[in-house]
Design a protein around this motif. Structure first.
Motif, short mmCIF file in Angstrom:
data_model
loop_
_atom_site.label_atom_id
_atom_site.label_comp_id
_atom_site.label_asym_id
_atom_site.label_seq_id
_atom_site.Cartn_x
_atom_site.Cartn_y
_atom_site.Cartn_z
N ALA A 29 70.26 -7.63 -97.78
CA ALA A 29 71.17 -8.69 -97.33
C ALA A 29 70.70 -9.24 -95.98
O ALA A 29 71.00 -10.38 -95.64
N ALA A 30 69.95 -8.43 -95.23
CA ALA A 30 69.41 -8.92 -93.95
C ALA A 30 68.19 -9.79 -94.20
O ALA A 30 68.10 -10.91 -93.71
N THR A 31 67.25 -9.27 -94.95
CA THR A 31 66.11 -10.08 -95.41
C THR A 31 65.46 -9.35 -96.58
O THR A 31 65.52 -8.12 -96.66
N HIS A 171 80.01 -17.93 -100.17
CA HIS A 171 80.06 -17.70 -101.62
C HIS A 171 80.16 -16.21 -101.91
O HIS A 171 80.99 -15.77 -102.71
N VAL A 172 79.30 -15.44 -101.20
CA VAL A 172 79.32 -13.97 -101.33
C VAL A 172 79.35 -13.38 -99.92
O VAL A 172 78.57 -13.78 -99.06
N SER A 173 80.28 -12.44 -99.71
CA SER A 173 80.37 -11.80 -98.39
C SER A 173 79.16 -10.92 -98.13
O SER A 173 78.78 -10.12 -99.01
N ASN A 174 78.60 -11.01 -96.92
CA ASN A 174 77.44 -10.17 -96.61
C ASN A 174 77.84 -8.74 -96.25
O ASN A 174 76.98 -7.89 -96.06
N VAL A 175 79.16 -8.49 -96.18
CA VAL A 175 79.62 -7.13 -95.86
C VAL A 175 80.07 -6.39 -97.12
O VAL A 175 79.69 -5.24 -97.35
N THR A 176 80.88 -7.08 -97.94
CA THR A 176 81.47 -6.40 -99.10
C THR A 176 80.84 -6.81 -100.42
O THR A 176 81.06 -6.16 -101.44
N GLY A 177 80.09 -7.90 -100.42
CA GLY A 177 79.53 -8.42 -101.68
C GLY A 177 80.56 -9.18 -102.51
O GLY A 177 80.26 -9.62 -103.62
N VAL A 178 81.78 -9.36 -101.98
CA VAL A 178 82.83 -10.10 -102.70
C VAL A 178 82.34 -11.51 -103.04
O VAL A 178 81.79 -12.20 -102.18
N ILE A 179 82.54 -11.90 -104.31
CA ILE A 179 82.18 -13.26 -104.73
C ILE A 179 83.43 -14.12 -104.69
O ILE A 179 84.42 -13.80 -105.35
N ASN A 180 83.37 -15.20 -103.93
CA ASN A 180 84.53 -16.12 -103.90
C ASN A 180 84.41 -17.15 -105.02
O ASN A 180 83.31 -17.59 -105.35
N ASP A 181 85.56 -17.51 -105.55
CA ASP A 181 85.58 -18.52 -106.62
C ASP A 181 85.48 -19.90 -105.97
O ASP A 181 86.47 -20.61 -105.80
N VAL A 182 84.26 -20.27 -105.59
CA VAL A 182 84.12 -21.50 -104.81
C VAL A 182 84.39 -22.75 -105.65
O VAL A 182 84.77 -23.79 -105.11
N ARG A 183 84.22 -22.65 -106.95
CA ARG A 183 84.53 -23.81 -107.79
C ARG A 183 86.03 -24.15 -107.66
O ARG A 183 86.41 -25.30 -107.50
N HIS A 184 86.85 -23.09 -107.70
CA HIS A 184 88.29 -23.28 -107.58
C HIS A 184 88.64 -23.76 -106.16
O HIS A 184 89.46 -24.67 -105.98
N GLY A 340 75.82 -6.66 -105.60
CA GLY A 340 74.67 -6.34 -104.76
C GLY A 340 74.83 -5.60 -103.43
O GLY A 340 73.83 -5.20 -102.84
N ILE A 341 76.06 -5.42 -102.97
CA ILE A 341 76.24 -4.88 -101.61
C ILE A 341 77.29 -3.77 -101.63
O ILE A 341 78.37 -3.94 -102.20
N VAL A 342 76.96 -2.63 -101.00
CA VAL A 342 77.91 -1.52 -100.94
C VAL A 342 78.13 -1.11 -99.47
O VAL A 342 77.25 -0.51 -98.85
N PRO A 343 79.30 -1.45 -98.91
CA PRO A 343 79.61 -1.01 -97.55
C PRO A 343 80.28 0.36 -97.57
O PRO A 343 81.11 0.62 -98.44
N PHE A 344 79.93 1.20 -96.62
CA PHE A 344 80.50 2.56 -96.64
C PHE A 344 80.42 3.18 -95.25
O PHE A 344 79.78 2.63 -94.35
N ASN A 345 81.05 4.31 -95.10
CA ASN A 345 80.90 5.13 -93.89
C ASN A 345 80.89 6.59 -94.30
O ASN A 345 81.45 6.96 -95.34
N LEU A 346 80.23 7.38 -93.48
CA LEU A 346 80.28 8.84 -93.67
C LEU A 346 81.19 9.37 -92.57
O LEU A 346 80.91 9.16 -91.38
N PHE A 369 78.16 -4.35 -87.39
CA PHE A 369 79.14 -5.36 -87.83
C PHE A 369 78.54 -6.35 -88.83
O PHE A 369 79.25 -7.18 -89.38
N HIS A 370 77.24 -6.34 -88.97
CA HIS A 370 76.54 -7.28 -89.85
C HIS A 370 76.90 -8.73 -89.53
O HIS A 370 77.05 -9.58 -90.43
N CYS A 371 77.08 -9.03 -88.25
CA CYS A 371 77.45 -10.39 -87.80
C CYS A 371 78.73 -10.87 -88.47
O CYS A 371 78.88 -12.06 -88.77
N ALA A 372 79.63 -9.95 -88.76
CA ALA A 372 80.92 -10.33 -89.35
C ALA A 372 82.00 -9.45 -88.70
O ALA A 372 82.66 -8.65 -89.36
#
Ligand code: 7TS
Length: 412
Positions: A29-31, A171-184, A340-346, A369-372
């Motif tokens: 997600a960074a590059t 469109h897709v969050s770089n932290v959670t991978g959530v896809i927003n319904d941008v068409r709607h 594509g993205i899995v945020p977590f903590n130990l 923070f991944h710039c978010a």
């Protein structure tokens, strides 16, 4: 057949060992990493075709111009744009969003107006609007997200009013991978007579995109997150909107004529055609060539296949991480709404410390923070660790990652 093992052979860097372990690159997600086809295209450009574009009449300049314009064409086709007039090359997503803010926002926003941004935006879709609001006096309003990181649809609908002139959404969050319904969301914005700017930094590299289907007015994305080089990105804009917009950067390339009038000692300036009106100065020609090669590579694999592969890896990771007692995974778990993205903590670990420890096993993840930062505040997270996947990642890499996490857990 989509075969990540075969794909890996194209990526020289994936043969590296880091700290005596085979490299596991989970910071896509960074590059993204670059295939040899892209590296070759860049090398070939400099070895055979290098010249400046759109000016000289000599052979090399014509070749460079042809390549640079083809890169715009390839990009237009990739996202379903009508023509290259709708494709502006920028440095990346950040510069693309700033271009909209300063070319469109500076002239169209005023006191009393509102720009909506969501709480899950990357800083690059927040900060330009905050800076501009201080100059123009409009208000930036934040749309809430739910506890699982999905967009609060009701909050969005309630925030829409005649004051709102622009809706900015990733469109897709770089932290959670959530896809927003941008068409709607585009439909809602347009019913409200507002424009919509979609941050596609995390969607264009990973899922099929068609700007006509989405009906977005602007789409911003970065070449380096989709196998291309750094320093090249794209701003798509609907032609009728771009035509009405004034340029942000001024200089060579973007003008048709600068004629000096000695009588009043000033210059009359007319703009070049789209998209060049928005590409001032010598552009990143080789970046365009690299991006074109990256797009051809992705097209050849098929974006549906890329999405399916990354969703399968995400699902597998979330399932396997349940075996770790002290790992907490954030965000939704259903790959119908994320990818594509899995945020977590130990538990008990700072995310940076965990990333450093994983590095000793050759595993590269992002932490912080991944710039978010607003999203982390909303989810009440001090920071998070993030594994993000791409076409060349494998289940075996995830197995190794989970095994290492279990080992770290045991050692606590
Ligand atoms: N928007 C989103 C959703 C992003 O994920 C990023 C970069 C950007 C914009 C900015 O892109 P740039 O190419 O202009 O820098 N995201 C990340 C990340 O998640 N970790 O490092 C960079």
């Amino acid at each position: 057949m989509f075969d990540p093992y075969k794909i890996r052979e194209d990526f020289p860097i994936l043969k590296r060992k880091i700290n005596n372990h085979p490299l596991i690159y989970f910071d896509n997600a960074a590059t993204s990493q670059k295939p040899k086809q892209v590296i070759e295209a860049i090398k070939e450009y400099y070895e055979l075709h290098n010249a400046n574009v759109h000016r000289a009449v000599h052979t090399l300049s014509l070749e460079a111009t042809e390549l640079y314009e083809s890169a715009h064409e390839e990009t237009a086709k990739f996202i379903g744009a009508e023509s290259i007039e709708e494709i502006i090359f920028t440095k990346g997503t950040t510069e693309a969003i700033n271009t909209v803010a300063y070319s469109w926002g500076l002239r169209n926003l005023k006191k009393g107006d509102e720009v909506l941004v969501t709480l899950m935006e990357h800083h690059s879709n927040i900060v330009p609007w905050e800076i501009l609001s201080k100059i123009k006096g409009f208000k930036v309003r934040y749309i809430d997200v739910n506890k699982d990181g999905t967009l609060n649809q009701q909050a969005l609908e309630e925030a829409l009013s005649p004051k709102v002139k622009m809706v900015c959404v990733t469109h897709v969050s770089n932290v959670t991978g959530v896809i927003n319904d941008v068409r709607h969301i585009a439909k809602l914005a347009h019913e409200n007579n507002a424009l919509i700017l979609v941050d596609g930094a995390q969607s264009v590299p990973h899922i099929p995109i068609n700007v006509k289907e989405l009906d977005c007015d602007f789409l911003a994305f970065s070449g380096h997150k989709m196998l291309g080089p750094t320093g090249i990105g794209v701003l798509y804009g609907k032609r009728e909107i771009l035509e009405k917009m004034e340029p942000f950067h001024g200089g060579g390339e973007m003008i048709r004529e600068v004629s000096y009038n000695p009588k009043n000692q000033s210059c009359k300036i007319t703009w070049n055609d789209l998209p060049w009106k928005f590409e001032a100065g010598t552009p990143n020609i080789c970046g365009g060539v690299g991006l074109m090669s990256a797009i051809k590579y992705l097209k050849n694999l098929g974006m549906d296949n890329a999405k399916a592969h990354e969703c399968a890896l995400t699902e597998y990771t979330i399932k396997r991480l349940q075996e770790c007692e002290k790992v907490r995974v954030y965000g939704p778990k259903d790959t119908k709404v994320k990818c594509g993205i899995v945020p977590f903590n130990l538990e008990g670990f700072d995310s940076h410390d965990l990333a450093l420890l994983l590095d000793t096993y050759g595993i590269m993840i992002r932490s912080g923070f991944h710039c978010a930062q607003p999203l982390h505040q909303r989810l009440e997270l001090k920071s998070s660790a993030r594994a993000s996947f791409y076409i060349y990642n494998t289940k075996e890499e995830i197995d190794k990652f989970v095994e290492v996490l279990k080992e770290i857990e045991k050692s606590l």
